[in-house]
Every structure is written in C-alpha cells, then in structure tokens.
Design a protein around this motif. Structure first.
Motif, PDB file in Angstrom:
ATOM      1  N   VAL A  84       0.841  -1.203   0.000  1.00  0.00           N
ATOM      2  CA  VAL A  84       0.000   0.000   0.000  1.00  0.00           C
ATOM      3  C   VAL A  84       0.872   1.248   0.000  1.00  0.00           C
ATOM      4  N   ILE A  85       1.940   1.199   0.803  1.00  0.00           N
ATOM      5  CA  ILE A  85       2.825   2.353   0.832  1.00  0.00           C
ATOM      6  C   ILE A  85       3.403   2.607  -0.552  1.00  0.00           C
ATOM      7  N   ARG A  86       3.817   1.508  -1.214  1.00  0.00           N
ATOM      8  CA  ARG A  86       4.502   1.662  -2.485  1.00  0.00           C
ATOM      9  C   ARG A  86       3.542   2.059  -3.602  1.00  0.00           C
ATOM     10  N   ARG A  87       2.416   1.392  -3.654  1.00  0.00           N
ATOM     11  CA  ARG A  87       1.542   1.596  -4.791  1.00  0.00           C
ATOM     12  C   ARG A  87       0.563   2.744  -4.623  1.00  0.00           C
ATOM     13  N   HIS A  88       0.196   3.079  -3.406  1.00  0.00           N
ATOM     14  CA  HIS A  88      -0.796   4.135  -3.215  1.00  0.00           C
ATOM     15  C   HIS A  88      -0.213   5.380  -2.590  1.00  0.00           C
ATOM     16  N   VAL A  89       0.388   5.202  -1.424  1.00  0.00           N
ATOM     17  CA  VAL A  89       0.882   6.392  -0.719  1.00  0.00           C
ATOM     18  C   VAL A  89       1.979   7.080  -1.511  1.00  0.00           C
ATOM     19  N   PHE A  90       2.963   6.284  -1.956  1.00  0.00           N
ATOM     20  CA  PHE A  90       4.091   6.870  -2.677  1.00  0.00           C
ATOM     21  C   PHE A  90       3.637   7.506  -3.983  1.00  0.00           C
ATOM     22  N   VAL A  91       2.866   6.755  -4.745  1.00  0.00           N
ATOM     23  CA  VAL A  91       2.490   7.223  -6.074  1.00  0.00           C
ATOM     24  C   VAL A  91       1.647   8.489  -5.972  1.00  0.00           C
ATOM     25  N   ASN A  92       0.773   8.535  -4.964  1.00  0.00           N
ATOM     26  CA  ASN A  92      -0.119   9.687  -4.896  1.00  0.00           C
ATOM     27  C   ASN A  92       0.495  10.906  -4.256  1.00  0.00           C
ATOM     28  N   SER A  93       1.605  10.726  -3.544  1.00  0.00           N
ATOM     29  CA  SER A  93       2.243  11.939  -3.043  1.00  0.00           C
ATOM     30  C   SER A  93       3.408  12.346  -3.946  1.00  0.00           C
ATOM     31  N   MET A  94       3.470  11.698  -5.111  1.00  0.00           N
ATOM     32  CA  MET A  94       4.534  11.982  -6.061  1.00  0.00           C
ATOM     33  C   MET A  94       4.628  13.470  -6.377  1.00  0.00           C
ATOM     34  N   GLY A  95       3.490  14.120  -6.510  1.00  0.00           N
ATOM     35  CA  GLY A  95       3.491  15.543  -6.858  1.00  0.00           C
ATOM     36  C   GLY A  95       4.306  16.343  -5.885  1.00  0.00           C
ATOM     37  N   ASN A  96       3.992  16.172  -4.619  1.00  0.00           N
ATOM     38  CA  ASN A  96       4.722  16.910  -3.595  1.00  0.00           C
ATOM     39  C   ASN A  96       6.180  16.514  -3.562  1.00  0.00           C
ATOM     40  N   ILE A  97       6.439  15.229  -3.742  1.00  0.00           N
ATOM     41  CA  ILE A  97       7.822  14.762  -3.662  1.00  0.00           C
ATOM     42  C   ILE A  97       8.670  15.439  -4.727  1.00  0.00           C
ATOM     43  N   VAL A  98       8.159  15.433  -5.971  1.00  0.00           N
ATOM     44  CA  VAL A  98       8.947  16.017  -7.059  1.00  0.00           C
ATOM     45  C   VAL A  98       9.110  17.517  -6.855  1.00  0.00           C
ATOM     46  N   THR A  99       8.023  18.178  -6.440  1.00  0.00           N
ATOM     47  CA  THR A  99       8.097  19.628  -6.258  1.00  0.00           C
ATOM     48  C   THR A  99       9.100  19.996  -5.183  1.00  0.00           C
ATOM     49  N   VAL A 100       8.943  19.356  -4.034  1.00  0.00           N
ATOM     50  CA  VAL A 100       9.841  19.669  -2.935  1.00  0.00           C
ATOM     51  C   VAL A 100      11.270  19.301  -3.295  1.00  0.00           C
ATOM     52  N   GLY A 101      11.417  18.201  -4.053  1.00  0.00           N
ATOM     53  CA  GLY A 101      12.744  17.792  -4.477  1.00  0.00           C
ATOM     54  C   GLY A 101      13.415  18.878  -5.302  1.00  0.00           C
ATOM     55  N   THR A 102      12.640  19.491  -6.208  1.00  0.00           N
ATOM     56  CA  THR A 102      13.208  20.553  -7.032  1.00  0.00           C
ATOM     57  C   THR A 102      13.695  21.710  -6.170  1.00  0.00           C
ATOM     58  N   PHE A 103      12.835  22.127  -5.230  1.00  0.00           N
ATOM     59  CA  PHE A 103      13.237  23.245  -4.383  1.00  0.00           C
ATOM     60  C   PHE A 103      14.449  22.886  -3.526  1.00  0.00           C
ATOM     61  N   SER A 104      14.518  21.626  -3.106  1.00  0.00           N
ATOM     62  CA  SER A 104      15.608  21.304  -2.189  1.00  0.00           C
ATOM     63  C   SER A 104      16.955  21.315  -2.907  1.00  0.00           C
ATOM     64  N   VAL A 105      16.942  21.105  -4.232  1.00  0.00           N
ATOM     65  CA  VAL A 105      18.200  21.239  -4.973  1.00  0.00           C
ATOM     66  C   VAL A 105      18.707  22.680  -4.861  1.00  0.00           C
ATOM     67  N   ALA A 106      17.777  23.635  -5.059  1.00  0.00           N
ATOM     68  CA  ALA A 106      18.168  25.040  -4.954  1.00  0.00           C
ATOM     69  C   ALA A 106      18.651  25.360  -3.545  1.00  0.00           C
ATOM     70  N   ASP A 107      17.930  24.845  -2.553  1.00  0.00           N
ATOM     71  CA  ASP A 107      18.329  25.120  -1.167  1.00  0.00           C
ATOM     72  C   ASP A 107      19.716  24.567  -0.884  1.00  0.00           C
ATOM     73  N   ALA A 108      19.981  23.359  -1.419  1.00  0.00           N
ATOM     74  CA  ALA A 108      21.280  22.745  -1.168  1.00  0.00           C
ATOM     75  C   ALA A 108      22.391  23.584  -1.771  1.00  0.00           C
ATOM     76  N   ILE A 109      22.170  24.092  -2.987  1.00  0.00           N
ATOM     77  CA  ILE A 109      23.205  24.918  -3.613  1.00  0.00           C
ATOM     78  C   ILE A 109      23.445  26.174  -2.791  1.00  0.00           C
ATOM     79  N   GLN A 110      22.354  26.760  -2.291  1.00  0.00           N
ATOM     80  CA  GLN A 110      22.506  27.971  -1.489  1.00  0.00           C
ATOM     81  C   GLN A 110      23.236  27.685  -0.176  1.00  0.00           C
ATOM     82  N   LEU A 111      22.868  26.569   0.447  1.00  0.00           N
ATOM     83  CA  LEU A 111      23.504  26.215   1.704  1.00  0.00           C
ATOM     84  C   LEU A 111      25.001  25.989   1.499  1.00  0.00           C
ATOM     85  N   LEU A 112      25.318  25.326   0.375  1.00  0.00           N
ATOM     86  CA  LEU A 112      26.719  25.084   0.072  1.00  0.00           C
ATOM     87  C   LEU A 112      27.470  26.399  -0.080  1.00  0.00           C
ATOM     88  N   SER A 113      26.816  27.380  -0.704  1.00  0.00           N
ATOM     89  CA  SER A 113      27.491  28.665  -0.876  1.00  0.00           C
ATOM     90  C   SER A 113      27.704  29.343   0.472  1.00  0.00           C
TER      91      SER A 113
END
Lengths: 324, 326
Positions: free
Chosen positions: B230-259
């Motif tokens: 259930v976690i893999r097929r329902h929970v994960f798949v349906n929160s994919m939107g948030n995961i990808v979005t937050v993932g994108t922002f966290s790349v930017a945050d990581a670069i800033q933190l590194l600087s």
C-alpha cells in the motif's frame, strides 16, 4: 489555554533535552573523543601533563554519563552553561549575555521589517496575479531570495559604505546592551541585508496563500453580494491567509538566525553566529553547546508564540484540550 | 482526464525531454515517446503534465537555461582545457588580470582563468546540489511516509524527533557537524542532504496521513495487501506531486547552503571550488575593483537558483489538478 501552553512548554523542554544530548554527544566522535579539546589546546606541547591538567580542569576525564548529568543539571537547575575552553572569563553564561542582545536585536528588527514589507507585498501580488506588476515583483523577490546574503552584504557595503552615503560598515560594538543604540546608522546595512533575504521567502508564501484563499467560494460569494475589493481583501482574504503565514513565520525563526550568522560575519558584528563559527573551528564545544541551547529556546518559543497567536487571529481554531 | 477539445496542443508540440535536475529521475522514465496518436482519446497523465509545464513559458526557458549550463559545465571543459586543479602551475602566472582576449573573464586571485573556473565550480555546485537534494528527498519521503502511514506511537516519537531537529537552525547544526567530521566533499553532500529533509518529511507525512485513509488504500488493505504494498503503490504514487516539487526546491536550497558554507570557509577547499567559495573569494577582492571576480559568477548563481525555483513552481502547477483544464 494555560494547559495548552504548559503542555507545549513541556514538549519544548523535551525537544531541548534531545538537542542537548545530541550536541553533547557529537564531540565524542572526534579523534580523541571528549579529550580532543585538550589535544587541540595543547597543540604546541602535547605532553601527558598538559593534557591531563587540561582534562582535569574541565572534567573531561569523567565518564560520559557523569559529564552529561552534570551538564544537564547545570543547564536546567542553575542556568549555567559550563566553561569555555578559550575565553576568559570562561563562564559561558556571561559570554552569551553580551552576544545574545546583539543577535536578538538584529534578527528581531529584520523580522519585523520583513513582515511589514512582505505581507502587503504578497497580498498585492496575489491580487494582481499574472499581470505585469505581479511579474515584476515576483522577479524582484526571487532575486532577493536567490542572492546569497554575503554577496548582497558585500555589495551593499561597497555601494553605501564606501562609494556613497558613507554609512558605518559595522554596527556599534559595546559590551553593554545599550551600546547598540549609540550609533543606529550602523544597523542600516546589516538589517537591510537580513531583511531582503527574508522578504523573498515571506512574500512568496504570502502570495501563494492569498491565491489559495482567493479561489475559495466565500470570496466569490462576497464579491457577488457586492463587497468592495478593499473589503474583500481586508475582511475575507487577509484574515484567512494570516493563519498559514503566522505558522510560517514561527517556523522561519531558525532560518532567520542562520541568516544572522552570515550577516554577522559580513558586517563583522560579533553575535551568536560569529562566535559559534569561531568556537566550532577552535573545538570549543561547550560554547557551541551553549549557543545551541539559546537558539533552540528561541526557536521553540517562537513556534509557541506563533501557535498561540493563531488562536487570536482565527477564532475557528480551537486548541486541543480547551474544548469540552 | 480526457482531451476533449480538439484545439489543445497536439502531443508532438511539447518539445524534447530536456534534462533538469530534480525531476529527471522520477518523471522521464514514464516513457515519453510512447505510441501517441491523435486518435487517442485519453491523454496520459504525464503528457498532460508536460502540456501544463510547457504552457509556463518561464519554466520552459528555465529548463533550457539549466540544460545549457549543465552542458557548459560538464562538456565544454572536455574540449576547452584550462588549468583549474594545479596550484603549482600557477606560480608566476599574473593574478587578478582584467578580462582580455586571452582570458575572457580575467583571472582570479590565484591566476586561474575565471571563465574556466566558473565552469569548473559549476560542476561541483550542480552535482552537489543535485545529490544533496536527492538525499533530502529520499530520506524525507521515507521518514514521512513511515511516520504518517503507521501512525500511533511510531508517529508521535518520529514527529517529536523531527521537532527537535527542526528547532536547531540547520546552519548551526552543519557548522557543528563539519567542525567535528571534517570538510571532505562526500561528507558535505551527506551533511547538507541529511540536514535538509525535516520539512520535506513533515509535508510527506501529512500527505501519507490523508492518503492512507482514502478508500482505495483502505480497500487495498481490506483485500489483504501488505502494508509495504500500500505504501509503495498508493501512498508513494499519490504523493509523487509533492515529492517532485519539494525535491526541485531542495536542490536550490542545497546549492545555497553550500554557498553559505563556502563563505564561512567550511565548504569545498582549494584547489577545488564551487560557486559559493568563488563568490567568497571574489567579494574579498571587491574593494580593489576586481568586478570580474564577483559579477559573472553571482549573476550565474542567481540565475540558477531562480531557474530551479521557476521549475519547481511549474511542477507544483502540474500536480495541482485543480488548475488543469480538461
């Protein structure tokens, strides 16, 4: 309400405890464990005598749990944060008493200024969304958010302290807290630097929150029954959007303090941030611990204040435990 | 989900699959060149998403800019070699030269060619940001899903732990960690990644809390599916939107933190560099009027952060189903 505050404070206490134990344990992973500070301070002559003396002076030889217990007892019962390995006089409580007001003043004024600017800005952007004004402001706030604070700080120093205006390049440094007010002009640049960093993120949150509210049915109803745009904004939108922005403001306090670290080093203003960086490089672990305590307390309290003020902003929110 | 109006952009119009950090790993494997023909009634979710993305001109431009930068940082140095690693070779090389035909953006305080240095530092910044963002998102997702799905005492303990972590300002935590464990690049990636996932975990948890109580998850459980399933097929798949979005922002945050770490002298160490460290070195020279050591790299830095954020915004629009017209 009191019950709720009490419960949250208790929760905060455990959070603090956890943070303390974690940070306290960290130096034990250094090459010589807790004795690392001794080896570091006896750098020139690492004789057994020097190291033993140092370790005995600061009680580094004691077993882990005994030290931990001593430390926690000192922090929670006596508000005593231990002894610094480097500074004199070594009482960390006394050292921090000088630095806390500085960082607090810097962070607080930036916080207030950022909130005052960012909230109306976010509302305006949401109101004019996908119009040129929105795009321009989005662009500007994005730039503010994306510019590394130290670059902004140095550029401001270059422009306003050296080439024009000749503002002071550092806030007044005095041991007494009231020394801060001897030269208020010195705060202009650091506060502006820290503020612009915050404006970027706050106004983005505010914009998206207001947009979320603006598509709700009750806004359409309000419009249909003939409310003026002003009324819609102030009475329907603003109060509803405030709920989430207040939470964000509460959560943002650690970020604000992290921004203060950079700002303090750019403007050479020894506050909590500057000393923690220095202490970390000198392996002065007790100072790092002490600053962590202070910062954690600030963050926990900020969160609590945000959650409590939510009740006053939004009467629909009932705090758990106050209901029958 | 049907493409009812014939006026909608035909699928081939969407444009090539351009690489951009954060989304690549999760989305592009869906098979973009599938057998799409105009007669297909149902437009795949992915295609529909791409259409929403492509309508956002800013995001599209950002993807191209980032793609160009990735090519510049990773491929151009193969053909156009400048010395960026050997301090020994720099002895006697004139330092802080203004831009000239020989050095397009001048040279820096060690005499390294500034343009080559930007590309070389970009390799570190982008890789580190991407990897740290990846760690952030993987750890945050796992933590959030486990906490939200199992609930009860597990949830309480995990969330209190999270609260504790969240109330340490993450720069302070990193300073302590870097001071204790040293400054090697892999360690920096891990530290930045491991200190960034707290908010992600909280977001994913709230998603998991909602999804696990939805009918399809409950039905699946009732039919005897394992929790993992259930976690893999329902929970994960349906929160994919948030995961990808937050993932994108966290790349930017990581670069800033590194600087920020680079500025405090805790970042990547010479002769290797990243944009933050370069900016730090450049701003020290600002008083001398060496503008070429500050402005090109800071403009590039800001552009990258802004681009990643634009892409993140577009991602959010894609997964915000309410905003789609059908």
């Amino acid at each position: 309400m009191l019950y709720y505050i009490g419960r949250r404070l208790l929760q905060g206490f455990f959070v603090l405890l956890l943070v303390l134990v974690f940070t306290f344990t960290l130096p034990y992973f250094l090459p010589h464990g807790a004795l690392n500070a001794a080896y570091f301070n006896c750098a020139e002559h690492q004789t057994k005598a020097c190291i033993d003396t140092f370790a005995n002076t600061y009680g580094l030889n004691q077993p882990y749990f005994q030290r931990l217990w001593h430390y926690l007892w000192g922090v929670f019962i006596h508000f005593n944060l231990g002894l610094s390995f480097k500074d004199s006089p070594p009482q960390i409580t006394g050292i921090l008493r000088v630095y806390i007001p500085r960082t607090f003043f810097l962070a607080l004024s930036a916080f207030i200024l950022a909130t005052v600017v960012a909230i109306p800005l976010g509302i305006y952007q949401a109101w004019r969304r996908n119009r040129p004004a929105d795009y321009w402001f989005t662009g500007v706030t994005f730039m503010m958010y994306a510019t590394p604070p130290f670059v902004l700080g140095f550029l401001m120093l270059d422009a306003f302290a050296i080439h024009t205006f000749h503002l002071p390049d550092s806030p007044p440094l005095g041991v007494h807290p009231w020394a801060m007010f001897t030269d208020p002009k010195g705060f202009i640049l650091p506060v502006l630097t820290l503020t612009s960093l915050q404006i970027g993120s706050y106004s983005r949150y505010m914009r998206s929150n207001v947009i979320d509210v603006l598509v709700q049915d009750y806004i359409r109803t309000a419009r249909a029954k003939g409310c003026s745009p002003r009324q819609i904004l102030m009475r329907h939108t603003f109060r509803n959007a405030m709920t989430s922005i207040v939470t964000v403001l509460g959560v943002s306090i650690p970020g604000l303090l992290a921004g203060a670290v950079i700002t303090e080093s750019v403007f050479n203003y020894p506050g909590l941030g500057l000393i923690v960086v220095q202490a970390a490089q000198d392996f002065d672990t007790m100072v790092v611990l002490g600053v962590t305590v202070v910062v954690t307390v600030m963050a926990v309290l900020g969160n609590l204040i945000a959650d409590i003020s939510l009740v006053f902003i939004n009467p629909r929110i009932r705090i758990m435990g106050t209901e029958k | 989900m049907s493409n009812s109006d014939g006026t909608g952009a035909p699928g081939n119009f969407i444009g090539p699959d351009v690489p951009f950090p954060g989304a690549e790993s999760s989305v592009s494997s869906v098979g973009e060149e599938s057998s799409f023909s105009p007669s297909d009634k149902v437009e795949s979710n992915f295609r529909q998403g791409l259409r929403v993305f492509a309508r956002n001109k800013l995001a599209l431009i950002s993807v191209y800019v980032l793609g160009l930068l990735v090519i510049a940082c990773f491929i151009v140095p193969i053909f156009w070699r400048t010395n960026q690693t050997s301090l020994l070779q720099q002895i006697g090389v004139p330092q802080n030269q203004p831009p000239s035909l020989h050095h397009l953006l001048g040279t820096d305080v060690n005499g390294f060619d500034e343009l080559g240095r930007i590309l070389y530092g970009g390799k570190y910044s982008l890789t580190l940001g991407f990897l740290a963002g990846l760690i952030t998102i993987v750890v945050g997702t796992l933590y959030g899903m486990i906490s939200g799905f199992f609930g009860g005492i597990v949830d309480t303990i995990m969330m209190r732990l999270l609260d504790a972590m969240l109330s340490i300002p993450n720069l302070f935590l990193i300073i302590a960690l870097v001071a204790v464990f040293g400054k090697s690049t892999p360690f920096l990636i891990i530290v930045i990644g491991m200190t960034g996932w707290f908010l992600t975990a909280r977001l994913i948890r709230s998603d998991a809390l909602v999804i696990k109580n939805l009918e399809y998850s409950q039905a699946s459980l009732a039919m005897g599916a394992s929790k993992l399933h259930v976690i893999r097929r329902h929970v994960f798949v349906n929160s994919m939107g948030n995961i990808v979005t937050v993932g994108t922002f966290s790349v930017a945050d990581a670069i800033q933190l590194l600087s920020a770490l680079g500025f405090l002298g805790l970042g990547i160490q010479l002769p290797a560099t990243d944009w933050g460290t370069m900016l730090n070195e450049g701003t020290q020279e600002l008083w001398n009027g060496y503008w070429w050591e500050v402005f090109p790299v800071s403009i590039l830095f800001i552009v990258v952060i802004v681009c990643i954020n634009f892409i993140g915004d577009a991602m959010r629009d894609i997964f915000e189903v309410r905003l789609r017209d059908r």
